[in-house]
Each structure stands twice: as structure tokens, then as C-alpha cells.
Design an enzyme around this catalytic site. Structure first.
Site, PDB file in Angstrom:
ATOM      1  N   GLU A 193     -51.056  73.213   7.819  1.00  0.00           N
ATOM      2  CA  GLU A 193     -51.134  71.891   7.239  1.00  0.00           C
ATOM      3  C   GLU A 193     -51.917  70.890   8.064  1.00  0.00           C
ATOM      4  O   GLU A 193     -51.523  69.704   8.154  1.00  0.00           O
ATOM      5  CB  GLU A 193     -49.714  71.362   7.004  1.00  0.00           C
ATOM      6  CG  GLU A 193     -48.861  71.188   8.263  1.00  0.00           C
ATOM      7  CD  GLU A 193     -48.097  72.418   8.685  1.00  0.00           C
ATOM      8  OE1 GLU A 193     -47.177  72.270   9.509  1.00  0.00           O
ATOM      9  OE2 GLU A 193     -48.413  73.514   8.231  1.00  0.00           O
ATOM     10  N   HIS A 217     -47.111  73.779  -1.172  1.00  0.00           N
ATOM     11  CA  HIS A 217     -46.391  73.731   0.107  1.00  0.00           C
ATOM     12  C   HIS A 217     -47.162  72.935   1.146  1.00  0.00           C
ATOM     13  O   HIS A 217     -46.612  72.006   1.768  1.00  0.00           O
ATOM     14  CB  HIS A 217     -46.145  75.154   0.615  1.00  0.00           C
ATOM     15  CG  HIS A 217     -45.331  75.210   1.866  1.00  0.00           C
ATOM     16  ND1 HIS A 217     -43.962  75.240   1.868  1.00  0.00           N
ATOM     17  CD2 HIS A 217     -45.705  75.224   3.173  1.00  0.00           C
ATOM     18  CE1 HIS A 217     -43.513  75.268   3.102  1.00  0.00           C
ATOM     19  NE2 HIS A 217     -44.555  75.274   3.926  1.00  0.00           N
ATOM     20  N   GLU A 218     -48.441  73.265   1.342  1.00  0.00           N
ATOM     21  CA  GLU A 218     -49.206  72.604   2.407  1.00  0.00           C
ATOM     22  C   GLU A 218     -49.461  71.138   2.082  1.00  0.00           C
ATOM     23  O   GLU A 218     -49.486  70.294   2.979  1.00  0.00           O
ATOM     24  CB  GLU A 218     -50.527  73.346   2.641  1.00  0.00           C
ATOM     25  CG  GLU A 218     -50.374  74.827   2.977  1.00  0.00           C
ATOM     26  CD  GLU A 218     -49.440  75.093   4.141  1.00  0.00           C
ATOM     27  OE1 GLU A 218     -49.302  74.223   5.019  1.00  0.00           O
ATOM     28  OE2 GLU A 218     -48.839  76.186   4.179  1.00  0.00           O
ATOM     29  N   HIS A 221     -46.622  69.133   3.108  1.00  0.00           N
ATOM     30  CA  HIS A 221     -46.640  68.871   4.550  1.00  0.00           C
ATOM     31  C   HIS A 221     -47.346  67.559   4.887  1.00  0.00           C
ATOM     32  O   HIS A 221     -47.145  67.016   5.982  1.00  0.00           O
ATOM     33  CB  HIS A 221     -47.336  70.015   5.284  1.00  0.00           C
ATOM     34  CG  HIS A 221     -46.420  71.065   5.808  1.00  0.00           C
ATOM     35  ND1 HIS A 221     -45.349  70.786   6.630  1.00  0.00           N
ATOM     36  CD2 HIS A 221     -46.409  72.416   5.639  1.00  0.00           C
ATOM     37  CE1 HIS A 221     -44.729  71.903   6.942  1.00  0.00           C
ATOM     38  NE2 HIS A 221     -45.340  72.921   6.350  1.00  0.00           N
ATOM     39  N   GLU A 240     -40.147  72.166   7.877  1.00  0.00           N
ATOM     40  CA  GLU A 240     -40.308  73.208   6.870  1.00  0.00           C
ATOM     41  C   GLU A 240     -39.269  73.142   5.750  1.00  0.00           C
ATOM     42  O   GLU A 240     -39.571  73.481   4.606  1.00  0.00           O
ATOM     43  CB  GLU A 240     -40.298  74.580   7.538  1.00  0.00           C
ATOM     44  CG  GLU A 240     -41.445  74.809   8.508  1.00  0.00           C
ATOM     45  CD  GLU A 240     -42.819  74.711   7.844  1.00  0.00           C
ATOM     46  OE1 GLU A 240     -42.899  74.704   6.591  1.00  0.00           O
ATOM     47  OE2 GLU A 240     -43.818  74.646   8.577  1.00  0.00           O
ATOM     48  N   ASP A 297     -42.689  80.767  19.002  1.00  0.00           N
ATOM     49  CA  ASP A 297     -43.294  81.726  18.074  1.00  0.00           C
ATOM     50  C   ASP A 297     -42.355  82.894  17.797  1.00  0.00           C
ATOM     51  O   ASP A 297     -42.361  83.468  16.700  1.00  0.00           O
ATOM     52  CB  ASP A 297     -44.620  82.256  18.624  1.00  0.00           C
ATOM     53  CG  ASP A 297     -45.736  81.230  18.529  1.00  0.00           C
ATOM     54  OD1 ASP A 297     -45.679  80.391  17.608  1.00  0.00           O
ATOM     55  OD2 ASP A 297     -46.647  81.251  19.367  1.00  0.00           O
ATOM     56  N   TYR A 305     -37.306  77.369   6.836  1.00  0.00           N
ATOM     57  CA  TYR A 305     -37.806  77.032   5.501  1.00  0.00           C
ATOM     58  C   TYR A 305     -36.671  77.085   4.479  1.00  0.00           C
ATOM     59  O   TYR A 305     -36.379  76.098   3.790  1.00  0.00           O
ATOM     60  CB  TYR A 305     -38.885  78.026   5.071  1.00  0.00           C
ATOM     61  CG  TYR A 305     -40.152  78.035   5.881  1.00  0.00           C
ATOM     62  CD1 TYR A 305     -41.351  77.563   5.337  1.00  0.00           C
ATOM     63  CD2 TYR A 305     -40.191  78.545   7.169  1.00  0.00           C
ATOM     64  CE1 TYR A 305     -42.542  77.596   6.061  1.00  0.00           C
ATOM     65  CE2 TYR A 305     -41.361  78.581   7.905  1.00  0.00           C
ATOM     66  CZ  TYR A 305     -42.536  78.103   7.344  1.00  0.00           C
ATOM     67  OH  TYR A 305     -43.703  78.138   8.068  1.00  0.00           O
TER      68      TYR A 305
END
Length: 534
Positions: A193, A217-218, A221, A240, A297, A305
Site C-alpha cells: 500500500e 484492500h490496498e 490502506h 490490517e 516478518d 487481517y
């Protein structure tokens, strides 16, 4: 973005709690031959507290620092020893300074200015042979020249409708333009995003406009994550979870309320898989995990999410949708251009509804500690399954194919959307017993899954085939793993191929490891339990 949290961010070694970056000027050159970025960065910093600050500590990771200065004069600086997984802090004394780094060479110069403050993880640079085309009154598609026409067709029909519909849910879009950059296939995510230009995987360009929900979705953001940002990676669900919530509200506004639950059904399946992968009691399955001393990560999954979405939907149901709709623009106004913690979100929610006794009573009844800190799955919502029932029905016929008369045909899925095929294949993957080699091959041939250009479908079908030990999908799976770098597909397929044919899985990884993004490569190495190259 200035931090509003009192809790220390455990995923940085910087002294962000003493200094705030008010402006960043980035001047980089791209060395394609050596695959390097070089240049300089000028940071304007301001003290947050009255206590004097004698040093700047910045995060670095495998960064070669040649020169550092303060106010254009020499200073003392040192890159400290690396500490995994946080990197090597750059320690700069504020008592001296150095001259500006010299620039040379005859290169093209591109410049831009971003007036809305953003967190550092949203800064991105793309360079290469890039072509552009308009896909709306405030949107451009950019990609490699050979992909431009296909990408333009994929996104031009829906992008502006998405923007306008989201504006009706939140408020006016703040970033002036909303553009898309389709990256090379090694890009490890569905989308990223980055403000103004969303970076997306080429797997979204499937020729059927069935994957443009990535834009939903993006684009969401642009409000959640970009305009309002989680203060720490432990609060990542605020980015998220809210984004997934807005994405599904957007789908409901455009296509009807059942589509919101249909997307949530797919998301719940992904959440179950993540919890199963980590383990029911794993720290990373919490809404607010403890990531101290951990690489964020490694904690990445669908948990923030989908667990975040489930929690926000639960809160919506508690206070009532009409009242919740009033809170949405308030939230994104109150915390715009700021970062916040989960506790601040909770406090703000109580403050907003303080004059509403019924809503306050419902919020007081919420078990906040349970939602925030309990591992595993949350209570499963009741979904509207009207769009999914036909998928479950067909899956049930395949599950009993050996004990009843059932002749599969292409008509079984005629008129289906790609996501309905996804739900069907997800259900098949959940069979207690694998489908079996012969039936797995029959499914692929009957429904054309081998020839599909939609990776959402082929990847899931290959998963069905691998579990059934259908050798006909082994090499196509290996081929796909060499064409696509999106972790959503890469990691599950490597795990499934490894279980079916470890030798092929290792050979495929060895052949393609330099193609993958470093994050993807590192995680697949862990998944396959192979030694990491030094």
C-alpha cells in the site's frame, strides 16, 4: 509520523522516542548492472522532549554508510555490531557535522514531494522500463510495456468506483491520486500500500477481472495503515484488521451484503490454516503478539487481517451498524497523520460512545483482554453462506464420488466467479481423506484447472493434487514456483510439494532461490529446513 504510544517499540533500535523525523529528502541513483541503490538521505529531526538529545540512533540493515553529517558539518558516527533480527544501529553524535556527499554522473532526475507524513516502511522506489496509461480520472496504471494493455484492461473498469464507494464509507480520499504499479513476478505480496502508488503482483492480471479485489484492500490502506498507522508491529492488526474490514464493507456496498460474508468465509479458512500452521497456543496467533526479540516478518500471517476483521465486525454487531458507521469517520479523523496503539483505540471507542448508555454497556461487556491476548481462533461468526452453499454442495459430491453416481462436467461450475471456485477447492482440501490421484486428475481436466490463467485457482488445485499424490501436478507445481514469487502461493505449495516429493521441492528451490524476494527466500528456507546461504 510521531509516535503516540508509551509502550516501547521492540522492533527498532532507534531513539524514536527522543527524536521525530519532520521531513526526509531522498536522493538515490539506481545501478542496474550491480543491482545497487546509492545516494544520500537528509533527515530533518526535531526533539520530542525537553531533555537534551546528544545522539541520533537510526536503524540500518546491510547498509554501507560512507559519510554522515549534521548541519553540513563533520560529526562522529559509528555503525554498531549487528543484532539479529533488528540489524545494525547507526549511532551519530550531534556535536559535529560533515559536508554534503558529492554527486556525479549524467543521469535522469525524477523528483516528487509527499506532504502527508508517512511511516518509513511505506517509502518505496521503483525504477526500470515503465509504461503508463490512465485507468480513471485520478488513477494511472504503470508496468512493463509488454504488460500495459492487459493491466489497463484489468483495472480500468473498477478502480474509480472503488474510490468513490470508499469515500462514502469514510470520507474524501486524501492522497489526490490513486495509482497502481504492477511489479515483476518476484514481488512477494499481493499488494503493498505505498501511498499514491499501490504496488501489486502480476498474478492480479489474470485476464478475467476476478482479482481486482486486491485494489479494494490496498485502496482501503489509504486510510488504514497509511493515514492512520499502528504504533508498533505488535499493533499491526490496527493496520490490517481495519483494512480488511473496510475492504469488505466496500464489497458489500458495491455488490451486496452477501459478498461481505462470502469474502469473510474465504478469510476464515485462511485464518484457520494460519492458526493450524503456528499451533493453537502460539504467540503469533494473538491479536497483539509479543514480538520482543523476534523478526516481525516471522510473525506475518493472516492472523492480524482476519482476527482483526472478526473483532471489528464483532464490535460493529455490539454497538449496532448504524452507530458504528458514525464511528468510522471519527476514528480516521481523530488519528489521521498519527500512529496509535491498541489501548488508544479502545480508549477512543469508549470516549466516542460515552454519551450513549446502551453502546457503553455493550462495550463494557466486551472481554478486551480475551480478544487482545488470547491465542488461537476467536469465536466463529455466523456467516451468510448463500453464495458458498453451491460450492459446498459440489465439494460434497466429490467427497462421495466413489460411493454414488456422480459424473462431473464443466457445467458444474458454469457461471461461477473465481472466488466460488476458490471456496470449492478450499472445501476439497479439507476432506478428511485426500481425493485420490485419479479423481484429482479428473477434476483438473474436467474443470480446466490446468489451463486456468488465474493463479488463485491453479495454486489451490495443485494443492489438492499434491495432497492426493497426483503426479500429474508435480512438475506444473514446480513450474509455477519458478514463475511466481507471491508468498501466498509459494509457501503453501513448497510445503505441499516437499511432503509429496522432497527431492523435487529442494531442486525447484535451488533453481529459483535467486528469483525470490529476500523475505520470501528466507521464509521458504525455514519452511524446507534448508541451510541458509551466507
Amino acid at each position: 509520523m510521531s509516535p503516540t504510544a508509551s509502550r516501547r517499540d521492540v522492533n527498532t533500535q532507534s531513539n524514536y522516542n527522543e527524536l521525530v523525523t519532520t521531513h526526509a529528502q531522498v536522493d538515490l541513483s539506481v545501478d542496474f548492472e550491480n543491482r545497487l541503490l546509492g545516494g544520500r538521505v537528509i533527515l530533518d529531526l526535531a526533539a520530542i522532549n525537553e531533555t537534551p538529545v546528544s545522539e541520533v540512533i537510526l536503524d540500518t540493515s546491510y547498509l554501507k554508510v560512507r559519510e554522515v553529517g549534521v548541519n553540513s558539518r563533520p560529526c562522529e558516527w559509528k555503525v554498531l555490531p549487528r543484532s539479529e533480527p533488528l540489524g545494525s544501529p547507526l549511532k551519530i553524535s550531534l556535536e559535529k557535522a560533515v559536508s554534503k556527499e558529492r554527486q556525479s554522473g549524467d543521469n535522469s532526475l525524477y523528483s516528487f514531494r509527499q506532504d502527508i507524513p508517512i511511516p518509513s516502511y511505506l517509502f518505496a522506489l521503483a525504477s526500470g522500463d515503465i509504461a503508463k496509461a490512465s485507468i480513471g480520472p485520478r488513477s494511472t496504471i504503470a508496468t512493463s510495456p509488454e504488460l500495459l494493455e492487459a493491466a489497463k484492461w484489468e483495472f480500468e473498469q473498477d478502480t474509480e468506483n472503488y474510490i468513490q464507494s470508499l469515500e462514502r464509507i469514510v470520507y474524501q480520499y486524501q492522497w489526490s491520486e490513486y495509482n497502481l504499479l504492477v511489479l515483476p513476478p518476484s514481488f512477494p505480496y499481493g499488494g503493498m500500500e505505498n501511498p499514491v502508488y499501490t504496488y501489486v503482483t502480476p498474478t492480479t492480471v489474470s485476464g478475467d477481472r476476478e482479482n481486482v479485489d486486491v485494489v479494494a484492500h490496498e485502496l482501503s490502506h489509504s486510510f488504514s495503515g497509511n493515514l492512520v498507522t499502528a504504533a508498533t508491529w505488535a499493533d499491526f492488526w490496527l493496520n490490517e484488521g481495519w483494512t480488511t474490514y473496510l475492504e469488505r464493507r466496500l464489497q458489500a456496498a458495491l455488490f451486496g451484503e452477501p459478498h461481505r460474508d462470502f469474502s469473510a468465509i474465504i478469510g476464515w479458512k485462511a485464518l484457520c490454516e494460519s492458526v493450524k500452521e503456528f499451533g493453537d497456543h502460539h504467540e503469533f496467533t494473538k491479536l497483539i503478539p509479543d514480538v520482543s526479540g523476534k523478526d516481525p516478518d516471522d510473525a506475518f500471517s493472516t492472523c492480524p487481517y482476519e482476527k482483526g476483521y472478526t473483532f471489528l465486525s464483532y464490535l460493529e454487531s455490539q454497538v449496532g451498524k448504524e452507530k458504528w458507521n458514525q464511528y468510522i469517520p471519527h476514528y480516521f479523523t481523530t488519528f489521521a497523520r498519527r500512529s496509535l496503539t491498541s489501548d488508544e483505540f479502545k480508549q477512543d471507542l469508549h470516549t466516542f460512545f460515552a454519551s450513549d448508555s446502551a453502546a457503553t454497556a455493550m462495550l463494557n461487556a466486551v472481554d478486551w483482554h480475551q480478544w487482545f491476548y488470547s491465542p488461537g481462533l476467536p469465536p466463529k461468526p455466523t456467516f451468510d453462506t448463500s453464495l458458498a452453499d453451491v460450492c459446498y454442495s459440489l465439494a460434497a459430491q466429490w467427497e462421495q464420488i466413489g460411493s454414488r453416481v456422480f459424473k462431473p462436467s464443466q457445467d458444474d461450475i458454469a457461471g461461477w466467479k473465481a472466488n466460488q471456485v476458490v471456496v470449492f477447492l478450499n472445501a476439497v482440501q479439507d476432506f478428511v481423506e485426500p481425493l485420490g490421484e485419479e479423481n484429482a486428475q479428473k477434476m483438473g481436466e474436467t474443470y480446466g484447472f490446468f489451463k486456468s490463467s488465474n493463479t488463485e485457482i491453479t495454486a489451490r488445485y495443485f494443492g489438492v493434487g499434491l495432497r492426493s499424490r497426483a503426479k500429474v501436478v508435480y512438475q506444473p507445481t514446480a513450474d509455477l514456483l519458478g514463475d511466481v514469487g507471491r508468498m501466498k502461493f509459494i509457501r503453501p505449495l513448497y510445503k505441499q510439494l516437499n511432503a509429496a516429493d522432497r527431492e523435487l521441492a529442494l531442486a525447484t528451490f535451488e533453481k529459483n532461490k535467486d528469483f525470490y524476494h529476500p523475505i520470501c527466500r528466507s521464509l521458504v528456507e525455514k519452511d524446507l529446513a534448508v541451510k541458509r546461504d551466507q
